[in-house]
Motif scaffolding. Structure first.
Motif, PDB file in Angstrom:
ATOM      1  N   SER A   1      -4.353  -2.995   3.425  1.00 26.51           N
ATOM      2  CA  SER A   1      -4.501  -3.396   1.981  1.00 26.51           C
ATOM      3  C   SER A   1      -6.033  -3.815   2.056  1.00 26.51           C
ATOM      4  O   SER A   1      -6.546  -3.125   0.894  1.00 26.51           O
ATOM      5  CB  SER A   1      -3.589  -4.536   1.862  1.00 26.51           C
TER       6      SER A   1
ATOM      7  N   VAL B   1       0.730  -1.283  -0.146  1.00 29.61           N
ATOM      8  CA  VAL B   1       0.033   0.058  -0.062  1.00 29.61           C
ATOM      9  C   VAL B   1       0.774   1.284   0.035  1.00 29.61           C
ATOM     10  O   VAL B   1       0.584   2.182  -0.666  1.00 29.61           O
ATOM     11  CB  VAL B   1      -0.767   0.030   1.094  1.00 29.61           C
TER      12      VAL B   1
ATOM     13  N   ARG C   1      -8.539  -0.898   1.077  1.00 30.67           N
ATOM     14  CA  ARG C   1      -8.716  -0.153  -0.204  1.00 30.67           C
ATOM     15  C   ARG C   1      -9.894  -0.489  -0.998  1.00 30.67           C
ATOM     16  O   ARG C   1     -10.685   0.283  -1.480  1.00 30.67           O
ATOM     17  CB  ARG C   1      -7.388  -0.557  -0.872  1.00 30.67           C
TER      18      ARG C   1
ATOM     19  N   LYS D   1      -1.440   6.204  -2.986  1.00 38.14           N
ATOM     20  CA  LYS D   1      -2.632   5.613  -3.516  1.00 38.14           C
ATOM     21  C   LYS D   1      -2.575   5.544  -5.208  1.00 38.14           C
ATOM     22  O   LYS D   1      -2.698   4.633  -5.694  1.00 38.14           O
ATOM     23  CB  LYS D   1      -3.986   5.947  -3.107  1.00 38.14           C
TER      24      LYS D   1
ATOM     25  N   ASP E   1      -2.777   2.645  -7.597  1.00 31.63           N
ATOM     26  CA  ASP E   1      -3.939   2.395  -8.773  1.00 31.63           C
ATOM     27  C   ASP E   1      -3.307   2.154 -10.020  1.00 31.63           C
ATOM     28  O   ASP E   1      -3.584   1.603 -10.755  1.00 31.63           O
ATOM     29  CB  ASP E   1      -4.421   3.973  -8.684  1.00 31.63           C
TER      30      ASP E   1
END
Ligand code: URA
Length: 200
Positions: A124, A82, A127, A102, A106
């Motif tokens: 994690s 993460v 998310r 993030k 992504d």
């Protein structure tokens, strides 16, 4: 240079949160750039920070054993975290650190397009399922935006709490079957009952 490598270079220069001040190396993640299975852990620890590679300490050794139990090697999957820099003293990542990092996760997911994202640990898991409790949803695959998320306990949790070890082993063993049946897994929509129970 692949797009993932270019992203790793960008991460290596990142100063979006204060963790850059204490890091030895960034740990962007590693593995196949077209992996079907992506593992997402929490954050680099001491050895990961030294080596710039994910899961190289004790939890990583256990992760290797878990991968082996389903006939996979590191090179067959992609392993990320993460957050990409080590928090001081291995403390929990802060919300602002998770938010700053993030976009990198992504973009990794968008480039790899895995069939299944195995979340290791609660940061994690959050998310995809921000309100969930890992004790209630581990081992249950659900599709979010077309990707199967499969929450598991963090391997380090099983090292600290031996009673969790068999649970982690059993959850891991289900992964091949989940991939084989991927098309049957429904898109996730929390029911009002689940919301009320704070399952999600
Ligand atoms: N724990 C994690 O969550 N990630 C690592 O890379 C190592 C340990």
């Amino acid at each position: 240079m692949s797009e993932l490598d270019a992203l790793a270079t960008e991460i290596a220069r990142c100063t979006k949160c204060l963790l850059h001040q204490g890091r030895t190396r960034t740990v962007p993640g590693e593995g196949r750039d077209d992996a079907d299975v992506m593992f997402v852990g929490e954050a680099p620890g001491f050895y990961e920070d030294q080596q710039g590679r994910p899961f190289v300490g004790a939890a990583g050794k256990f992760l290797d054993e878990l991968l082996d139990s389903i006939g996979l090697k590191r090179g067959d999957v992609f392993i990320a975290n993460v957050i990409k820099c080590r928090p001081p003293g291995n403390r929990d990542p802060l919300p602002e650190e998770i938010a700053a990092c993030k976009p990198y996760l992504d973009r990794q997911i968008a480039l790899i397009q895995p069939k299944i994202i195995v979340t290791l640990g609660r940061f994690s898991m959050a998310r995809a399922f921000p309100k969930a409790r890992i004790s209630q949803i581990h081992g249950q695959p659900r599709k979010v935006d077309g990707i199967i998320y499969y929450p598991m306990y963090h391997p380090a949790a099983a090292l600290h709490q031996p009673s969790l070890r068999q649970t982690v082993v059993d959850d891991m063993r289900r992964i091949p079957q989940i991939i084989a049946q991927a098309s049957h897994i429904a898109e996730f929509e929390p029911t009002p009952e689940a919301e009320q129970l704070k399952l999600f």
